[in-house]
Design a protein around this motif. Sequence first.
Motif, PDB file in Angstrom:
ATOM      1  N   LEU A  67       0.755  -1.136   0.180  1.00 50.12           N
ATOM      2  CA  LEU A  67       0.053   0.183   0.148  1.00 50.12           C
ATOM      3  C   LEU A  67       1.335   1.441   0.014  1.00 50.12           C
ATOM      4  N   TYR A  68      -0.180   2.399  -0.699  1.00 55.23           N
ATOM      5  CA  TYR A  68       1.507   3.000  -1.209  1.00 55.23           C
ATOM      6  C   TYR A  68       0.080   4.925  -0.262  1.00 55.23           C
ATOM      7  N   LEU A  69       1.321   5.189   0.100  1.00 52.63           N
ATOM      8  CA  LEU A  69       0.178   6.931   0.559  1.00 52.63           C
ATOM      9  C   LEU A  69       0.176   7.164  -0.634  1.00 52.63           C
ATOM     10  N   ARG A  70      -1.791   7.567  -0.353  1.00 49.77           N
ATOM     11  CA  ARG A  70      -2.045   8.595  -1.639  1.00 49.77           C
ATOM     12  C   ARG A  70      -2.698   9.898  -0.852  1.00 49.77           C
ATOM     13  N   VAL A  71      -2.262  11.237  -1.337  1.00 56.63           N
ATOM     14  CA  VAL A  71      -2.270  11.962  -1.358  1.00 56.63           C
ATOM     15  C   VAL A  71      -3.202  12.665  -2.538  1.00 56.63           C
ATOM     16  N   ALA A  72      -4.516  13.748  -2.445  1.00 58.47           N
ATOM     17  CA  ALA A  72      -5.349  14.433  -2.883  1.00 58.47           C
ATOM     18  C   ALA A  72      -6.171  15.143  -2.747  1.00 58.47           C
ATOM     19  N   VAL A  73      -6.841  15.839  -3.567  1.00 61.44           N
ATOM     20  CA  VAL A  73      -7.980  16.848  -3.360  1.00 61.44           C
ATOM     21  C   VAL A  73      -9.120  16.509  -3.541  1.00 61.44           C
ATOM     22  N   ASP A  74     -10.142  17.009  -2.527  1.00 61.24           N
ATOM     23  CA  ASP A  74     -11.599  17.149  -2.814  1.00 61.24           C
ATOM     24  C   ASP A  74     -12.030  18.024  -2.822  1.00 61.24           C
ATOM     25  N   GLY A  75     -13.459  18.295  -3.687  1.00 55.64           N
ATOM     26  CA  GLY A  75     -14.574  19.741  -3.026  1.00 55.64           C
ATOM     27  C   GLY A  75     -15.244  19.359  -1.952  1.00 55.64           C
ATOM     28  N   GLY A  76     -14.145  20.954  -1.043  1.00 52.63           N
ATOM     29  CA  GLY A  76     -14.877  20.558  -0.047  1.00 52.63           C
ATOM     30  C   GLY A  76     -14.576  21.077   0.357  1.00 52.63           C
ATOM     31  N   GLY A  77     -15.075  22.017   2.187  1.00 54.96           N
ATOM     32  CA  GLY A  77     -14.381  22.487   2.982  1.00 54.96           C
ATOM     33  C   GLY A  77     -14.048  23.908   3.418  1.00 54.96           C
ATOM     34  N   CYS A  78     -13.749  24.797   3.730  1.00 55.46           N
ATOM     35  CA  CYS A  78     -13.878  26.004   4.555  1.00 55.46           C
ATOM     36  C   CYS A  78     -13.671  26.320   3.068  1.00 55.46           C
ATOM     37  N   LEU A  81     -11.346  23.738  -1.364  1.00 58.83           N
ATOM     38  CA  LEU A  81     -10.786  21.716  -1.607  1.00 58.83           C
ATOM     39  C   LEU A  81     -10.163  21.857  -0.451  1.00 58.83           C
ATOM     40  N   SER A  82     -10.089  20.004   0.152  1.00 59.54           N
ATOM     41  CA  SER A  82      -9.662  19.239   1.347  1.00 59.54           C
ATOM     42  C   SER A  82      -8.699  18.544   0.351  1.00 59.54           C
ATOM     43  N   TYR A  83      -7.819  18.594   2.049  1.00 61.53           N
ATOM     44  CA  TYR A  83      -6.822  17.442   1.120  1.00 61.53           C
ATOM     45  C   TYR A  83      -6.829  15.627   2.126  1.00 61.53           C
ATOM     46  N   LYS A  84      -6.795  14.744   1.406  1.00 60.98           N
ATOM     47  CA  LYS A  84      -7.169  14.003   1.347  1.00 60.98           C
ATOM     48  C   LYS A  84      -6.030  13.014   1.296  1.00 60.98           C
ATOM     49  N   LEU A  85      -5.737  12.011   2.671  1.00 58.61           N
ATOM     50  CA  LEU A  85      -4.314  10.855   3.048  1.00 58.61           C
ATOM     51  C   LEU A  85      -5.385   9.616   3.058  1.00 58.61           C
ATOM     52  N   GLY A  86      -4.700   8.578   2.174  1.00 62.51           N
ATOM     53  CA  GLY A  86      -5.320   7.526   2.326  1.00 62.51           C
ATOM     54  C   GLY A  86      -4.595   6.476   2.162  1.00 62.51           C
ATOM     55  N   GLU A  98       9.034   9.566  -3.413  1.00 66.06           N
ATOM     56  CA  GLU A  98       9.270   8.671  -2.210  1.00 66.06           C
ATOM     57  C   GLU A  98       9.527   9.547  -1.200  1.00 66.06           C
ATOM     58  N   SER A  99       9.597   9.839  -0.165  1.00 63.92           N
ATOM     59  CA  SER A  99      10.090  10.847   0.891  1.00 63.92           C
ATOM     60  C   SER A  99      10.795  10.010   2.416  1.00 63.92           C
ATOM     61  N   HIS A 100      11.814   9.548   2.859  1.00 68.50           N
ATOM     62  CA  HIS A 100      12.359   9.166   3.656  1.00 68.50           C
ATOM     63  C   HIS A 100      11.627   7.913   4.518  1.00 68.50           C
ATOM     64  N   GLY A 101      11.676   7.487   2.644  1.00 63.80           N
ATOM     65  CA  GLY A 101      11.425   5.487   2.662  1.00 63.80           C
ATOM     66  C   GLY A 101       9.795   5.654   2.620  1.00 63.80           C
ATOM     67  N   VAL A 102       8.898   6.006   3.046  1.00 63.96           N
ATOM     68  CA  VAL A 102       7.589   5.803   2.282  1.00 63.96           C
ATOM     69  C   VAL A 102       7.165   6.523   0.828  1.00 63.96           C
ATOM     70  N   GLU A 103       6.571   5.178   0.408  1.00 66.28           N
ATOM     71  CA  GLU A 103       6.089   5.891  -0.910  1.00 66.28           C
ATOM     72  C   GLU A 103       4.692   7.363  -1.295  1.00 66.28           C
ATOM     73  N   ILE A 104       4.689   7.799  -2.347  1.00 62.73           N
ATOM     74  CA  ILE A 104       3.638   8.471  -2.251  1.00 62.73           C
ATOM     75  C   ILE A 104       2.911   8.410  -3.249  1.00 62.73           C
ATOM     76  N   ILE A 105       1.820   8.196  -3.496  1.00 60.85           N
ATOM     77  CA  ILE A 105       1.073   8.419  -4.956  1.00 60.85           C
ATOM     78  C   ILE A 105      -0.471   9.269  -5.148  1.00 60.85           C
ATOM     79  N   VAL A 106       0.187  10.337  -5.790  1.00 62.03           N
ATOM     80  CA  VAL A 106      -0.877  11.448  -6.740  1.00 62.03           C
ATOM     81  C   VAL A 106      -1.346  11.408  -8.157  1.00 62.03           C
ATOM     82  N   ALA A 107      -2.703  11.596  -8.053  1.00 65.43           N
ATOM     83  CA  ALA A 107      -3.182  10.879  -9.759  1.00 65.43           C
ATOM     84  C   ALA A 107      -2.549  12.526 -10.199  1.00 65.43           C
TER      85      ALA A 107
END
Length: 149
Positions: A67-78, A81-86, A98-107
Amino acid sequence: MSIQEDNLDDVISSLIDVDEEEETGTASSGIDPFQKDELTGAPVVLTERAARQIEKIKQEEGLESNLYLRVAVDGGGCSGLSYKLGLDHRTDEDKVFESHGVEIIVAPKHLMYLEGMHIDYPDGLDARGFTFDNPNATENCGCGTSFAI
């Protein structure tokens, strides 16, 4: 394309259309005034603390190692746009950093909103949780999880 991705495209499109109509008094020309001419490809970066927290979550939850760390945006919030991590599986379209051994994915369609962003995880008495330092944001919500461009 998933329903959530369709929803994000609609939200972003409606935000841009409203801004264009307000500024020019005309309907949208189909050109995104906020679209960068060229992406720098600057990666999304984790601090060492944030990377440790991601690894801790994966270990405590007994999650798959693929599993990778997915960083995304979603509509909404004050701020629009809101940040989404999962933690998620990688697709063929994803950009991988890759950052400090963690693989990050972004669409790719989210990269224009997120490139160059730093994610931290302060764990002191006055702040706890993931924080986002986004050079692309023109406005940030007080809660730190919502932004505008």
